[in-house]
Design a protein around this motif. Structure first.
Motif, PDB file in Angstrom:
ATOM      1  N   UNK A  31      52.926  30.399  35.101  1.00  0.00           N
ATOM      2  CA  UNK A  31      51.591  30.755  35.557  1.00  0.00           C
ATOM      3  C   UNK A  31      51.374  32.249  35.593  1.00  0.00           C
ATOM      4  N   UNK A  32      50.234  32.674  35.050  1.00  0.00           N
ATOM      5  CA  UNK A  32      49.740  34.014  35.352  1.00  0.00           C
ATOM      6  C   UNK A  32      49.088  33.951  36.728  1.00  0.00           C
ATOM      7  N   UNK A  33      49.120  35.050  37.446  1.00  0.00           N
ATOM      8  CA  UNK A  33      48.579  35.078  38.799  1.00  0.00           C
ATOM      9  C   UNK A  33      47.624  36.241  38.953  1.00  0.00           C
ATOM     10  N   UNK A  34      46.518  35.981  39.603  1.00  0.00           N
ATOM     11  CA  UNK A  34      45.541  37.023  39.870  1.00  0.00           C
ATOM     12  C   UNK A  34      45.234  37.130  41.347  1.00  0.00           C
ATOM     13  N   UNK A  35      44.809  38.307  41.740  1.00  0.00           N
ATOM     14  CA  UNK A  35      44.273  38.538  43.087  1.00  0.00           C
ATOM     15  C   UNK A  35      42.784  38.828  42.950  1.00  0.00           C
ATOM     16  N   UNK A  54      55.597  38.906  34.062  1.00  0.00           N
ATOM     17  CA  UNK A  54      55.495  40.139  34.830  1.00  0.00           C
ATOM     18  C   UNK A  54      55.346  41.394  33.992  1.00  0.00           C
ATOM     19  N   UNK A  55      55.386  41.255  32.669  1.00  0.00           N
ATOM     20  CA  UNK A  55      55.346  42.433  31.825  1.00  0.00           C
ATOM     21  C   UNK A  55      53.964  43.011  31.598  1.00  0.00           C
ATOM     22  N   UNK A  56      52.940  42.204  31.802  1.00  0.00           N
ATOM     23  CA  UNK A  56      51.554  42.669  31.618  1.00  0.00           C
ATOM     24  C   UNK A  56      50.818  42.613  32.939  1.00  0.00           C
ATOM     25  N   UNK A  64      42.673  50.890  40.621  1.00  0.00           N
ATOM     26  CA  UNK A  64      43.681  51.509  39.763  1.00  0.00           C
ATOM     27  C   UNK A  64      44.260  52.754  40.418  1.00  0.00           C
ATOM     28  N   UNK A  65      45.576  52.851  40.362  1.00  0.00           N
ATOM     29  CA  UNK A  65      46.253  53.991  40.946  1.00  0.00           C
ATOM     30  C   UNK A  65      46.537  53.844  42.425  1.00  0.00           C
ATOM     31  N   UNK A  66      45.947  52.830  43.066  1.00  0.00           N
ATOM     32  CA  UNK A  66      46.179  52.610  44.498  1.00  0.00           C
ATOM     33  C   UNK A  66      46.904  51.292  44.773  1.00  0.00           C
ATOM     34  N   UNK A  67      46.620  50.285  43.972  1.00  0.00           N
ATOM     35  CA  UNK A  67      47.217  48.957  44.144  1.00  0.00           C
ATOM     36  C   UNK A  67      48.229  48.704  43.040  1.00  0.00           C
ATOM     37  N   UNK A  68      49.239  47.912  43.357  1.00  0.00           N
ATOM     38  CA  UNK A  68      50.237  47.522  42.375  1.00  0.00           C
ATOM     39  C   UNK A  68      50.584  46.054  42.558  1.00  0.00           C
ATOM     40  N   UNK A 105      46.890  38.071  30.480  1.00  0.00           N
ATOM     41  CA  UNK A 105      46.307  38.086  31.821  1.00  0.00           C
ATOM     42  C   UNK A 105      44.801  38.162  31.660  1.00  0.00           C
ATOM     43  N   UNK A 106      44.094  37.533  32.579  1.00  0.00           N
ATOM     44  CA  UNK A 106      42.641  37.506  32.475  1.00  0.00           C
ATOM     45  C   UNK A 106      41.988  37.834  33.801  1.00  0.00           C
ATOM     46  N   UNK A 107      40.784  38.370  33.723  1.00  0.00           N
ATOM     47  CA  UNK A 107      40.030  38.754  34.906  1.00  0.00           C
ATOM     48  C   UNK A 107      39.056  37.672  35.352  1.00  0.00           C
ATOM     49  N   UNK A 108      38.695  36.781  34.467  1.00  0.00           N
ATOM     50  CA  UNK A 108      37.650  35.801  34.780  1.00  0.00           C
ATOM     51  C   UNK A 108      38.139  34.776  35.797  1.00  0.00           C
ATOM     52  N   UNK A 109      37.370  34.606  36.849  1.00  0.00           N
ATOM     53  CA  UNK A 109      37.760  33.661  37.899  1.00  0.00           C
ATOM     54  C   UNK A 109      37.856  32.244  37.362  1.00  0.00           C
ATOM     55  N   UNK A 110      36.986  31.915  36.426  1.00  0.00           N
ATOM     56  CA  UNK A 110      36.972  30.568  35.877  1.00  0.00           C
ATOM     57  C   UNK A 110      38.217  30.202  35.108  1.00  0.00           C
TER      58      UNK A 110
END
Length: 125
Positions: A31-35, A54-56, A64-68, A105-110
């Motif tokens: 599974x890819x995982x998103x927050x 975990x590579x991407x 960006x630059x604040x969260x990891x 990895x994807x940004x779309x919630x769907x």
């Protein structure tokens, strides 16, 4: 897969928190995982995502630059390290998982099939 988000709380601006997303029930490394996060009165938005290996990784411009984001597949857990927190980071944070066969990895919630219950992060000014 079942997801459990934790680690939220109250922190002053400039402080740090680490969120955890613990998974159970399936092979987590598939599974890819998103927050994602949802601030009061606003729509839920993408924060960060990490590939199954975990590579991407991918981040919203606002963090960006604040969260990891990172993951430990041996522990079935994904982390979101949040530094230099701002009041505008206040939101309920959700983790979500997408069954994938690649390192995309994807940004779309769907795109995400499974969601955790959310953990509240409050940043005071």
């Amino acid at each position: 897969v079942q997801l459990q988000a934790s680690g939220g709380g109250l922190v002053q601006a400039g402080g740090s928190l680490r969120l955890s997303c613990a998974a159970s029930g399936r092979t987590f490394s598939n599974y890819a995982v998103g927050w994602f996060r949802q601030a009061p009165g606003k729509e839920r938005e993408f924060v960060a995502a990490i590939s199954r290996g975990g590579g991407n990784t991918r981040y919203a411009d606002s963090v960006k630059g604040r969260f990891a984001i990172s993951r430990d597949n041996a522990r079935n857990t994904v982390y979101l390290q949040m530094n230099s927190l701002k009041p505008e980071d206040t939101a309920v944070y959700y983790c979500a998982a997408e069954a994938v066969s690649t390192q995309a990895v994807r940004e779309a919630q769907g795109a995400y099939d499974y969601w955790g219950q959310g953990t509240l992060v409050t940043v005071s000014s």
